[in-house]
Motif scaffolding. Structure first.
Motif, mmCIF file in Angstrom:
data_model
loop_
_atom_site.group_PDB
_atom_site.id
_atom_site.type_symbol
_atom_site.label_atom_id
_atom_site.label_comp_id
_atom_site.label_asym_id
_atom_site.label_seq_id
_atom_site.Cartn_x
_atom_site.Cartn_y
_atom_site.Cartn_z
ATOM 1 N N ASN A 234 0.833 -1.215 0.000
ATOM 2 C CA ASN A 234 0.000 0.000 0.000
ATOM 3 C C ASN A 234 0.861 1.256 0.000
ATOM 4 O O ASN A 234 0.539 2.254 -0.656
ATOM 5 C CB ASN A 234 -0.937 0.000 1.197
ATOM 6 C CG ASN A 234 -2.016 -1.061 1.095
ATOM 7 O OD1 ASN A 234 -2.321 -1.541 0.003
ATOM 8 N ND2 ASN A 234 -2.602 -1.426 2.227
ATOM 9 N N GLY A 235 1.961 1.221 0.760
ATOM 10 C CA GLY A 235 2.863 2.378 0.809
ATOM 11 C C GLY A 235 3.477 2.659 -0.536
ATOM 12 O O GLY A 235 3.575 3.813 -0.973
ATOM 13 N N LYS A 236 3.895 1.584 -1.244
ATOM 14 C CA LYS A 236 4.475 1.762 -2.573
ATOM 15 C C LYS A 236 3.438 2.313 -3.545
ATOM 16 O O LYS A 236 3.735 3.216 -4.344
ATOM 17 C CB LYS A 236 5.028 0.432 -3.072
ATOM 18 C CG LYS A 236 5.832 0.569 -4.359
ATOM 19 C CD LYS A 236 6.345 -0.768 -4.858
ATOM 20 C CE LYS A 236 5.250 -1.537 -5.554
ATOM 21 N NZ LYS A 236 5.762 -2.708 -6.297
ATOM 22 N N SER A 237 2.222 1.818 -3.459
ATOM 23 C CA SER A 237 1.156 2.303 -4.343
ATOM 24 C C SER A 237 0.875 3.775 -4.104
ATOM 25 O O SER A 237 0.641 4.546 -5.049
ATOM 26 C CB SER A 237 -0.118 1.487 -4.120
ATOM 27 O OG SER A 237 0.080 0.127 -4.459
ATOM 28 N N TYR B 72 5.387 -4.356 -22.355
ATOM 29 C CA TYR B 72 5.610 -4.737 -20.971
ATOM 30 C C TYR B 72 7.079 -4.600 -20.602
ATOM 31 O O TYR B 72 7.974 -5.070 -21.297
ATOM 32 C CB TYR B 72 5.157 -6.186 -20.757
ATOM 33 C CG TYR B 72 5.496 -6.717 -19.377
ATOM 34 C CD1 TYR B 72 4.761 -6.317 -18.261
ATOM 35 C CD2 TYR B 72 6.553 -7.607 -19.210
ATOM 36 C CE1 TYR B 72 5.077 -6.802 -17.006
ATOM 37 C CE2 TYR B 72 6.862 -8.093 -17.964
ATOM 38 C CZ TYR B 72 6.129 -7.693 -16.861
ATOM 39 O OH TYR B 72 6.441 -8.165 -15.614
ATOM 40 N N SER B 73 7.359 -3.906 -19.504
ATOM 41 C CA SER B 73 8.708 -3.780 -18.960
ATOM 42 C C SER B 73 8.625 -4.022 -17.463
ATOM 43 O O SER B 73 8.013 -3.239 -16.742
ATOM 44 C CB SER B 73 9.279 -2.380 -19.232
ATOM 45 O OG SER B 73 10.477 -2.194 -18.507
ATOM 46 N N PRO B 74 9.225 -5.118 -16.985
ATOM 47 C CA PRO B 74 9.128 -5.422 -15.554
ATOM 48 C C PRO B 74 9.631 -4.286 -14.670
ATOM 49 O O PRO B 74 9.029 -3.942 -13.660
ATOM 50 C CB PRO B 74 10.001 -6.677 -15.413
ATOM 51 C CG PRO B 74 10.026 -7.281 -16.764
ATOM 52 C CD PRO B 74 9.960 -6.149 -17.723
ATOM 53 N N SER B 75 10.721 -3.647 -15.084
ATOM 54 C CA SER B 75 11.281 -2.563 -14.280
ATOM 55 C C SER B 75 10.307 -1.398 -14.170
ATOM 56 O O SER B 75 10.094 -0.830 -13.101
ATOM 57 C CB SER B 75 12.604 -2.092 -14.901
ATOM 58 O OG SER B 75 13.116 -0.989 -14.191
ATOM 59 N N GLN B 76 9.692 -1.029 -15.308
ATOM 60 C CA GLN B 76 8.743 0.077 -15.301
ATOM 61 C C GLN B 76 7.495 -0.277 -14.508
ATOM 62 O O GLN B 76 6.933 0.554 -13.800
ATOM 63 C CB GLN B 76 8.384 0.452 -16.733
ATOM 64 C CG GLN B 76 9.549 1.038 -17.522
ATOM 65 C CD GLN B 76 9.253 1.158 -18.997
ATOM 66 O OE1 GLN B 76 8.109 0.991 -19.412
ATOM 67 N NE2 GLN B 76 10.282 1.430 -19.797
ATOM 68 N N MET B 77 7.070 -1.537 -14.617
ATOM 69 C CA MET B 77 5.877 -1.960 -13.889
ATOM 70 C C MET B 77 6.098 -1.929 -12.382
ATOM 71 O O MET B 77 5.152 -1.830 -11.617
ATOM 72 C CB MET B 77 5.483 -3.377 -14.333
ATOM 73 C CG MET B 77 4.969 -3.459 -15.770
ATOM 74 S SD MET B 77 3.438 -2.537 -16.030
ATOM 75 C CE MET B 77 2.302 -3.562 -15.103
ATOM 76 N N ARG B 78 7.356 -2.005 -11.973
ATOM 77 C CA ARG B 78 7.639 -1.986 -10.538
ATOM 78 C C ARG B 78 7.749 -0.567 -9.991
ATOM 79 O O ARG B 78 8.011 -0.385 -8.818
ATOM 80 C CB ARG B 78 8.914 -2.783 -10.256
ATOM 81 C CG ARG B 78 8.712 -4.272 -10.519
ATOM 82 C CD ARG B 78 9.905 -5.098 -10.115
ATOM 83 N NE ARG B 78 9.645 -6.472 -10.501
ATOM 84 C CZ ARG B 78 10.275 -7.136 -11.482
ATOM 85 N NH1 ARG B 78 11.223 -6.522 -12.155
ATOM 86 N NH2 ARG B 78 9.963 -8.377 -11.774
ATOM 87 N N GLY B 79 7.590 0.439 -10.841
ATOM 88 C CA GLY B 79 7.465 1.812 -10.357
ATOM 89 C C GLY B 79 8.735 2.623 -10.294
ATOM 90 O O GLY B 79 8.740 3.709 -9.716
ATOM 91 N N TYR B 80 9.837 2.145 -10.884
ATOM 92 C CA TYR B 80 11.072 2.922 -10.849
ATOM 93 C C TYR B 80 10.983 4.101 -11.828
ATOM 94 O O TYR B 80 10.458 3.974 -12.923
ATOM 95 C CB TYR B 80 12.273 2.046 -11.215
ATOM 96 C CG TYR B 80 12.460 0.862 -10.288
ATOM 97 C CD1 TYR B 80 12.456 1.027 -8.908
ATOM 98 C CD2 TYR B 80 12.644 -0.421 -10.786
ATOM 99 C CE1 TYR B 80 12.627 -0.041 -8.057
ATOM 100 C CE2 TYR B 80 12.817 -1.505 -9.947
ATOM 101 C CZ TYR B 80 12.806 -1.311 -8.574
ATOM 102 O OH TYR B 80 12.972 -2.375 -7.731
ATOM 103 N N LEU B 81 11.523 5.229 -11.406
ATOM 104 C CA LEU B 81 11.503 6.430 -12.247
ATOM 105 C C LEU B 81 12.774 6.527 -13.071
ATOM 106 O O LEU B 81 13.843 6.073 -12.664
ATOM 107 C CB LEU B 81 11.365 7.679 -11.371
ATOM 108 C CG LEU B 81 10.051 7.870 -10.630
ATOM 109 C CD1 LEU B 81 10.122 9.104 -9.733
ATOM 110 C CD2 LEU B 81 8.879 7.988 -11.595
ATOM 111 N N GLU B 82 12.648 7.151 -14.242
ATOM 112 C CA GLU B 82 13.787 7.429 -15.113
ATOM 113 C C GLU B 82 13.842 8.930 -15.374
ATOM 114 O O GLU B 82 12.846 9.642 -15.214
ATOM 115 C CB GLU B 82 13.650 6.673 -16.440
ATOM 116 C CG GLU B 82 13.614 5.161 -16.296
ATOM 117 C CD GLU B 82 13.370 4.476 -17.628
ATOM 118 O OE1 GLU B 82 13.014 5.175 -18.598
ATOM 119 O OE2 GLU B 82 13.536 3.234 -17.690
ATOM 120 N N VAL B 83 15.022 9.398 -15.790
ATOM 121 C CA VAL B 83 15.205 10.824 -16.059
ATOM 122 C C VAL B 83 15.706 11.020 -17.485
ATOM 123 O O VAL B 83 16.701 10.416 -17.890
ATOM 124 C CB VAL B 83 16.217 11.452 -15.078
ATOM 125 C CG1 VAL B 83 16.449 12.932 -15.411
ATOM 126 C CG2 VAL B 83 15.730 11.314 -13.649
#
Length: 694
Positions: free
Chosen positions: A526-529, A566-577
């Motif tokens: 829940n915190g991550k969401s 589908y990208s597992p890394s993106q689905m896990r919520g990591y940000l890119e710059v």
């Protein structure tokens, strides 16, 4: 040892030790289970502390993005002539550029002696040095030159400093310098210090040269009138309204004069002029100059008509104009003039600058003393006194002109530098300050003067986009680390760790140990969401806002613009710059990006919305004392204490059980040994009897 002899616990003939150990292994199962629980509790507690560290680091990062010291308000300053003048811009400084010309930097008195013997003895006495209002006064008992320098420096603090310069093997020069810049902070020698300075050739006697500017109608000139409003009935400024008696000069209303400075004073860099003056009110000349009208405007008398003895008269004409005499008085009466500016310095180009109140000091007798350093007025040519007032009389003493450096009776022989104020030109105005660090010329900008400029320096104040970019990238890094830690603890998939290529091999091994430790822990998911929702939301801080989401400035889960899908890394919520996009956004929309991270939504001047503000509030509920993580670790701490107590209790029980088993099996072993011994005895006895019967 005989075959039938057995010592329990030594020979272990019946393997009782192994038997006891086997029985104890069964008894130790609850203990091992509890020790495993204890180890799990400790690892879980360490894991929560790791989450706390990652979240606290992220919280500190986002707080810096919307707090008072946010990087979006930082300013960068640059100078085209950095060798001469630099600047530090405060957070409230306005963007733009301005020109500064350094005419001279502020300096202090630095006097060098002639060559003196290294083993010179300094005579005893009272040595007094002063710089401005600060005085260094000490009694010296006499001794070596080195010791004298040490004693002077010990008392000099931030006022004066002495040092010895080696000239040759046996000769040195003594340098005494003021540590305070500015014309008012001159280095003065008194008492024994004066004699010592003369003895070492640091200073020499100088005759004070003072010139009195005596007023006379022949030497004085009438200055220009320079009234702001011309009035026909107000006389022009004239030296005829100036009276001189002895050393006093009286300037009546509308009087004035101009006296040239002596050439020696004009050429001196330390020329000065001093005089005193008083003011008093007199009858205003505008009352004397009212001219009554020579002619009056009169309306004709009303007409009448008579018929058969009856006369009819017209009423007098009704006019809104005042009587003719009043009209003429209103037109002719001059306006009173009142001005506090009387004294001016005129340069060789004919330009005048007022001698303002910063040069004035009042004494106990009500007189105002004026002391002006001509170095503040470049190319000073003459003193102009202009009493523009119509109802005020000025009385002043004859002005005295002198060389300030020679006024003390001595002058330096080997001056490395002399006390002077910094002089700059800003917007065409010449400004002087006693220090080289000047913060009151340009609002929220501190100028640092180093040298005279060869040409005007262009100072630029620009936004510090680089520090803002670094802060945003730091935030993204801290955010990804926090999300990664929550993923590791809540998901039991090895790729969660392997895709974090920034981890070292040792860090990866430890991450694998934590993998899925809190699987099914809804507080983490829940915190991550919540964090993901905050960074992807829209923040419209104003109606005309064009930047309302992180993705618009190049920060998102797909900022690199990779192939869709589908990208597992993106689905896990990591940000890119996307650095290029971020640079462009910071350059064109810096203030909007600042509001994106924190803004005031209800006008109470307190930030209450934005990405930074919301993440801060979200994480505070986790990391604060009594928060989610604190509750988790405290609960585990209680379990650890209970587990330790249980382990201690079980260990005591096992020790008691083991001792009891050993005692029982030792008794059993002893009994068996005794029985064997009896059996052996009986066997021997039977064998002996059988032998006799034969």
């Amino acid at each position: 040892m005989a075959d039938g002899l057995n010592i329990p616990g030594v020979s272990d003939k019946y393997k009782t030790n192994d038997l006891v150990e086997s029985l104890m292994e069964v008894e130790r199962i609850p203990l091992k289970r509890e020790e495993s629980n204890l180890e799990t509790y400790k690892k879980q507690q360490d894991a929560w502390r790791g989450v706390n560290q990652k979240m606290s680091s992220l919280r500190d990062s986002v707080k810096s993005l919307y707090s008072f010291e946010n990087p979006f308000s930082n300013r960068l300053s640059s100078s085209s002539e950095e060798y001469a003048v630099t600047a530090d811009a405060g957070r409230e400084a306005e963007f733009g550029s301005f020109k500064i010309e350094v005419l001279q930097p502020a300096a202090s008195d630095r006097f060098l002696s002639e060559e003196i013997d290294s083993d010179m003895q300094v005579a005893p006495g009272k040595y007094t040095y002063s710089v401005g209002e600060k005085k260094i006064d000490f009694n010296w008992k006499g001794g070596k030159l080195n010791d004298f320098v040490t004693a002077l420096n010990r008392r000099g603090n931030d006022t004066i400093k002495a040092s010895l310069i080696g000239v040759s093997a046996n000769k040195k020069s003594l340098l005494i310098e003021s540590l305070r810049t500015g014309a008012e902070n001159r280095l003065v020698f008194e008492k024994q210090a004066l004699d010592f300075a003369k003895k070492t050739g640091m200073i020499s006697s100088a005759k004070s040269e003072t010139t009195t500017l005596k007023y006379s109608s022949l030497s004085a000139k009438t200055p220009e009138t320079k009234d702001e409003i011309h009035q026909e009935n107000i006389p022009a400024i004239s030296k005829n309204n100036v009276k001189a008696r002895g050393n006093d000069i009286t300037i009546e209303p509308r009087g004035g004069f101009e006296l040239d400075f002596p050439s020696l004073i004009r050429k001196s860099s330390s020329g000065k002029i001093e005089f005193s003056f008083t003011e008093k009110k007199v009858q205003d000349i505008t009352e004397e100059n009212v001219q009554l009208p020579k002619e009056s405007l009169e309306l004709p008398a009303p007409l009448s008509v008579t018929y058969e003895g009856i006369s009819v008269f017209n009423n007098p004409s009704d006019s809104t104009l005042p009587p003719a005499q009043e009209q003429q008085e209103q037109k002719s009466k001059p306006v009173e003039i009142s001005s506090s500016q009387v004294f001016f310095i005129k340069d060789s180009d004919g330009n005048e600058k007022p001698v303002d109140s910063k040069y004035f000091t009042k004494d106990s007798n009500g007189k105002t003393k004026v002391s002006v350093s001509l170095s503040d007025f470049p190319n000073a040519q003459s003193l102009v006194v202009r009493n523009s007032n119509t109802g005020k009389e000025i009385s002043m003493t004859d002005p005295l002109c002198f060389d300030e450096k020679k006024s003390l009776g001595f002058e330096p022989k080997n001056a490395i530098s002399t006390a002077q104020d910094a002089k700059l030109k800003y917007e065409g105005i010449t400004i002087s300050r006693p220090t080289n660090d000047i913060d009151d010329i340009v609002p929220n900008v501190t100028l640092h003067v180093h040298e005279k400029t060869e040409k005007p320096a262009n100072i630029k104040i620009e936004p510090d986009t680089e520090s803002a970019k670094d802060a945003i990238i730091t935030f993204v890094g801290k955010y990804n680390q926090a999300v990664a830690e929550m993923n590791i603890l809540s998901i039991n998939k090895p790729e969660i760790v392997s895709e974090l290529d920034y981890l070292s091999s040792d860090e990866q091994d430890k991450a694998y140990e934590r993998l899925g430790m809190f699987q099914g822990e809804f507080t983490l998911t829940n915190g991550k969401s919540s964090l993901q929702q905050i960074v992807s939301s829209n923040y419209r801080f104003s109606d005309d806002a064009s930047v309302t989401m992180l993705s618009q400035i190049g920060v998102s889960t797909n900022a690199s613009g990779g192939a869709r899908g589908y990208s597992p890394s993106q689905m896990r919520g990591y940000l890119e710059v996307d650095e290029k996009k971020l640079d462009e956004s910071l350059k064109s929309n810096l203030n909007q990006i600042k509001n994106l991270f924190g803004y005031d939504s209800d006008g109470d001047l307190v930030i209450d919305d934005g990405i930074g503000y919301k993440i801060d509030r979200q994480l505070t509920s986790w990391v604060q004392s009594g928060g989610i993580i604190s509750s988790k670790t405290n609960s585990l701490e209680t379990q650890i204490k209970n587990s330790n107590s249980k382990i201690t209790r079980l260990q005591t029980q096992l020790d008691r059980k083991e001792a009891e088993l050993k005692r029982k099996y030792a008794n059993m072993e002893g009994t068996l040994n005794s029985l064997e011994s009896q059996q052996s005895t009986m066997q021997n006895f039977s064998n002996q009897n059988n032998g006799r019967n034969r």
